[in-house]
Design an enzyme around this catalytic site. Structure first.
Site, short mmCIF file in Angstrom:
data_model
loop_
_atom_site.label_atom_id
_atom_site.label_comp_id
_atom_site.label_asym_id
_atom_site.label_seq_id
_atom_site.Cartn_x
_atom_site.Cartn_y
_atom_site.Cartn_z
N THR A 195 0.83 -1.22 0.00
CA THR A 195 0.00 0.00 0.00
C THR A 195 0.86 1.27 0.00
O THR A 195 0.41 2.30 -0.48
CB THR A 195 -1.00 0.03 1.18
N TYR A 226 -6.44 13.65 4.23
CA TYR A 226 -5.77 12.50 4.82
C TYR A 226 -4.30 12.40 4.38
O TYR A 226 -3.48 11.86 5.11
CB TYR A 226 -6.64 11.32 4.42
N LEU A 241 -3.34 4.77 -0.53
CA LEU A 241 -4.75 4.33 -0.47
C LEU A 241 -4.76 2.86 -0.07
O LEU A 241 -4.89 1.97 -0.91
CB LEU A 241 -5.44 4.53 -1.82
N HIS A 242 -4.62 2.63 1.24
CA HIS A 242 -4.46 1.26 1.75
C HIS A 242 -5.65 0.37 1.36
O HIS A 242 -5.50 -0.63 0.67
CB HIS A 242 -4.35 1.27 3.28
N ASP A 243 -6.83 0.73 1.90
CA ASP A 243 -7.96 -0.21 1.83
C ASP A 243 -8.50 -0.44 0.41
O ASP A 243 -8.93 -1.56 0.10
CB ASP A 243 -9.08 0.27 2.77
#
Ligand code: BDR
Ligand code: CA
Length: 309
Positions: A195, A226, A241-243
């Site tokens: 990520t 963020y 943008l991890h998720d």
């Protein structure tokens, strides 16, 4: 095309929010439920945010279930310092037009998996694994109804983002993660190793912001809020943008690559708790741990899907 049945287990969180919007915009995915877990911000905030997101996407048909309010063993640790007091600062999300379903999130996961029949569910946890660990502990036979779990969490060769060794979702509930890792469920992990290569840089945010639709505007606002945390902390040029990596993997698995092998999580030693690592120890699980992504193609996909809402 038969849409793939999924459950999103989540703690929105700006990046959770973008993942949810992406999934709700994707006809390849049948989002059977959104279950919420305390993480980035406490309950009931994560549930209210999820209800606002189904409202924003005009997908009030997707039920939202309130899940666990604290980790299995440890005290809840939250991340307002990253996400702001609401968890979704930067966007003015709509007031929800629907309420949370009265069933508990853990029971919703159990029911969906037990009823899955010949269409096993892909479970997509985007936060601490509390609800999934609880569901496996309460009804281990749900594993027969799970096609695979694709989790955003952990840090293998990369340093942690919450302690030097631990990524946030792993740190918040390492005991639940241990239950999931050792359950034998087919598991794919999107750790910080991948990520942190999915950075939403200015040209991506500008592209999103140029789309004159409510979901794209909300997503651009959230990224603009963020991104400051990771830019300041790591000196990198944008927000990871991890998720959304979890949802992108379901849509375009070839964007990602990694290795399959034994893994474990430290859940007993306070100094290193939440550390995820490759392991040969007996009794620990196996996972495909992703380490690279085609970042440009990933962002094209995120922007196309969120921009279509
Ligand atoms: C993970 O922790 C949260 O802050 C994000 O939503 C993501 O799921 C990244 O470490
Ligand atoms: Ca999350």
């Amino acid at each position: 095309m038969t849409a793939r049945p999924i459950i999103i287990d989540t703690d929105p969180g700006q990046d959770d929010a973008i993942a949810i919007l992406m999934a709700l915009a994707s006809p390849e995915l049948d989002v059977r439920a959104i279950t919420t877990v305390a993480g980035n911000v406490p309950q009931p905030r994560v549930t209210d945010n999820s209800l606002s997101l189904v409202t924003l996407a005009e997908r009030e048909d997707v039920p939202v279930y309130r899940g666990c309010s604290r980790p299995l063993v440890r005290k809840l640790y939250t991340a307002e310092y990253v996400h702001g007091p609401t968890g979704v600062d930067g966007a003015d999300l709509p007031t929800p037009t629907v309420e949370a379903h009265p069933m508990h999130g853990v029971d919703a996961i159990i029911e969906a998996c037990l009823d899955a029949g010949d269409e096993p569910i892909t479970v997509c946890p985007l936060g601490p694994l509390t609800n999934i660990g609880m569901a496996i502990a309460k009804e281990p036979s749900i594993l027969d109804g799970i096609r695979e779990i694709v989790w955003m969490g952990g840090a293998f060769d990369e340093a942690g983002n919450t302690t030097p060794l631990a990524e946030f979702n792993a740190y918040v509930d390492p005991h639940a993660a241990h239950i999931v890792f050792s359950s034998g469920v087919p598991l794919t992990i999107m750790p910080l190793d991948v990520t942190h290569k999915a950075l939403m840089v200015e040209r991506h945010v500008e592209h999103l912001a140029s789309i004159d639709r409510p979901a794209a505007q909300a997503a651009a606002g959230m990224v603009r809020f963020y991104e400051r945390y990771d830019i300041d902390k790591y000196g990198i040029p944008g927000a990871p943008l991890h998720d959304p990596c979890v949802i992108a993997f379901l849509l375009e698995p070839s964007l990602f690559s990694g290795e399959t092998g034994p893994i474990a999580i430290d859940h007993w030693n306070e100094a290193t708790i939440g550390n995820t690592y490759r392991s040969e120890e007996e009794g620990v699980g196996r996972a495909t741990v992703m380490s690279s992504v085609d970042a440009d193609a990933f962002f094209d996909l995120v922007i196309e899907r969120v921009g279509s809402l």
